[in-house]
Design an enzyme around this catalytic site. Structure first.
Site, mmCIF file in Angstrom:
data_model
loop_
_atom_site.group_PDB
_atom_site.id
_atom_site.type_symbol
_atom_site.label_atom_id
_atom_site.label_comp_id
_atom_site.label_asym_id
_atom_site.label_seq_id
_atom_site.Cartn_x
_atom_site.Cartn_y
_atom_site.Cartn_z
ATOM 1 N N GLU A 51 0.899 -1.350 -0.143
ATOM 2 C CA GLU A 51 -0.055 0.005 0.031
ATOM 3 C C GLU A 51 1.003 1.223 0.026
ATOM 4 O OE1 GLU A 51 -3.092 0.386 -0.557
ATOM 5 O OE2 GLU A 51 -3.640 -1.821 -0.674
ATOM 6 N N THR A 57 1.522 5.486 -7.609
ATOM 7 C CA THR A 57 2.087 4.572 -8.723
ATOM 8 C C THR A 57 1.451 3.346 -8.997
ATOM 9 O OG1 THR A 57 4.319 3.822 -9.561
ATOM 10 C CG2 THR A 57 3.705 3.178 -7.362
ATOM 11 N N LEU A 94 10.955 4.682 -7.526
ATOM 12 C CA LEU A 94 9.367 4.656 -7.026
ATOM 13 C C LEU A 94 9.058 6.328 -6.557
ATOM 14 C CD1 LEU A 94 9.034 1.606 -4.440
ATOM 15 C CD2 LEU A 94 7.732 2.319 -6.602
ATOM 16 N N TYR A 134 -5.071 6.730 5.112
ATOM 17 C CA TYR A 134 -5.468 5.621 3.884
ATOM 18 C C TYR A 134 -4.649 4.261 4.189
ATOM 19 C CZ TYR A 134 -5.458 3.104 0.025
ATOM 20 O OH TYR A 134 -5.370 1.882 -0.984
ATOM 21 N N ASP A 152 -9.432 5.870 -1.741
ATOM 22 C CA ASP A 152 -8.025 6.269 -2.492
ATOM 23 C C ASP A 152 -8.798 6.987 -3.691
ATOM 24 O OD1 ASP A 152 -8.819 4.274 -4.020
ATOM 25 O OD2 ASP A 152 -6.626 3.304 -4.220
ATOM 26 N N CYS A 211 -18.059 0.478 -18.887
ATOM 27 C CA CYS A 211 -19.489 0.212 -18.249
ATOM 28 C C CYS A 211 -20.426 -0.858 -18.997
ATOM 29 C CB CYS A 211 -20.177 1.403 -18.504
ATOM 30 S SG CYS A 211 -19.601 3.091 -17.777
ATOM 31 N N CYS A 214 -19.471 -3.456 -16.397
ATOM 32 C CA CYS A 214 -19.604 -3.103 -14.857
ATOM 33 C C CYS A 214 -20.738 -3.842 -14.253
ATOM 34 C CB CYS A 214 -19.520 -1.632 -14.827
ATOM 35 S SG CYS A 214 -19.644 -1.161 -13.069
HETATM 36 FE FE1 SF4 Z 1 -19.197 2.876 -15.521
HETATM 37 FE FE2 SF4 Z 1 -19.586 1.040 -13.410
HETATM 38 FE FE3 SF4 Z 1 -18.040 3.163 -13.338
HETATM 39 FE FE4 SF4 Z 1 -20.660 3.344 -13.201
HETATM 40 S S1 SF4 Z 1 -19.321 2.449 -11.645
HETATM 41 S S2 SF4 Z 1 -19.134 4.912 -14.339
HETATM 42 S S3 SF4 Z 1 -21.381 1.761 -14.619
HETATM 43 S S4 SF4 Z 1 -17.613 1.600 -14.957
#
Ligand code: SF4
Length: 352
Positions: A51, A57, A94, A134, A152, A211, A214
């Site tokens: 972490e 990076t 780094l 964090y 983060d 998306c 997703c």
């Molecule tokens: Fe797209 Fe999923 Fe990010 Fe929403 S959470 S913007 S659906 S990738």
């Protein structure tokens, strides 16, 4: 915010199921569901080290450093006993050298004050030197399965999109943190933290979110609004200021290169580097470290967090009271800015 029903159990179930099937394989990790429960078997030393390295990076860049550190210093006690200069040299490349110093301070506190055992709570971790909010949350969640809110830049981006937060960063940070906290529960907190990190790194990517694959797309307000990539909103930043300086590559009869150790405080503090002038807002005449037949060898640009730097490079043959090393060793060990400058003279290494 665009209105999308916020069904926390559904969001969690969808993301954890996705994580179970798609978790990244990383050398500091156990797989989904492994090592869960209080006092879990996940190694806090590995998680803490990863972490700290991963702040600012990428995983591909940090991974060889992580493996090399682990090989040289397999336990926190081994790292604590390492000489400062060796750790700083191993960290070179780094960036953010204050982190290397904090890393050592923390390792020595764990070894000296805690019997070599990391505290297993967020508060206990936060009390260690050099451990910020964090890192404390990440180690508490991932190593000890504590329900800590690990936020983060990746998680901020996912929250900004999921809830279509229109407040620009950095003002939105408290709101994004609060939204993330609402999704943290006692069930699988370590996996939840890593699932969000993985989603942010591999699917909800900064410029081109994927998306269509997703697991949260039917719960995502930014996706419903049609322009997910426009989140998180950002305040327009001024350009970084530029500084100017000169780096000196002094080479002795044996082909070795002269290095100096930089002062402990300040940028690249405690690191070995090429002798340089001070770095000013305007180009100025530089005074070389010794009188010699100096000639120009080009220039390099380098970007630090708060400023960009243009370094003129000069080179000469000579001797003097320096730390001498081979060009190969210097190109392997020095911070990137010096490797770039050295490459103007010896021909290998990073150029831009
Ligand atoms: Fe797209 Fe999923 Fe990010 Fe929403 S959470 S913007 S659906 S990738």
């Amino acid at each position: 915010m665009t209105s999308v029903p916020c069904d926390i159990p559904a969001i969690r179930a969808a993301l954890l199921a996705w994580y179970d099937a798609n978790a990244r394989t990383l050398p500091w990790r156990t797989g989904p569901g492994e090592g869960g429960g209080q006092g879990a078997t996940r190694d806090p030393y590995r998680i803490w080290l990863s972490e700290v390295m991963l702040q600012q990076t990428t995983v591909p860049h940090a991974t060889p450093y992580f493996l090399s550190f682990l090989q040289r210093w397999p336990t926190v006690a081994a790292l604590a006993a390492a000489p400062d200069a060796e750790v700083m040299a191993a960290w070179a490349g780094l960036g953010y050298y204050a982190r290397a110093r904090n890393l050592l301070a923390c390792a020595r506190a764990v070894a000296g004050d805690h019997g070599g055992v990391f505290p297993d709570t967020e508060a206990g971790l936060l009390a260690l030197p050099g451990v910020g909010a964090y890192t404390a949350a990440a180690v508490a969640a991932i190593a000890f399965d504590r329900p800590a809110n690990v936020v983060d830049g990746n998680v901020e981006r996912v929250m900004a999109r999921l809830f279509a937060v229109d407040t620009p960063l950095p003002a939105a940070k408290p709101e994004l943190k609060r939204l993330a906290a609402g999704l943290v529960l006692d069930d699988r907190p370590g996996d939840w933290a890593q699932a969000l990190m993985d989603l942010g790194a591999t699917v909800c990517r900064p410029r081109t979110p994927l998306c269509d694959v997703c697991p949260l797309s039917d719960r995502c307000a930014a996706f419903a609004g049609g322009s997910p990539e426009s989140y998180p909103r950002k305040t327009v930043k001024a350009d970084r200021p530029r500084r100017f300086g000169t780096a000196f590559v002094l080479v002795d009869e044996g082909g070795r290169v002269a290095l100096v150790r930089r002062p402990d405080k300040g940028l690249l503090g405690g690191m070995l580097g090429l002798p340089t002038s001070s770095w000013q807002g305007q180009p100025t005449e530089a005074v070389p470290p010794i009188a010699a037949d100096w000639r120009a060898a080009g220039s390099i640009d380098h970007v630090f967090t708060h400023f960009a730097l243009t370094l003129e490079v000069q080179t000469a043959a000579g001797q003097g009271d320096f730390v001498w090393t081979t060009p190969e060793r210097a190109l392997a060990d020095l911070p990137t800015v010096f490797r770039k400058a050295l490459s103007r003279v010896v021909g290998a290494g990073p150029r831009s």
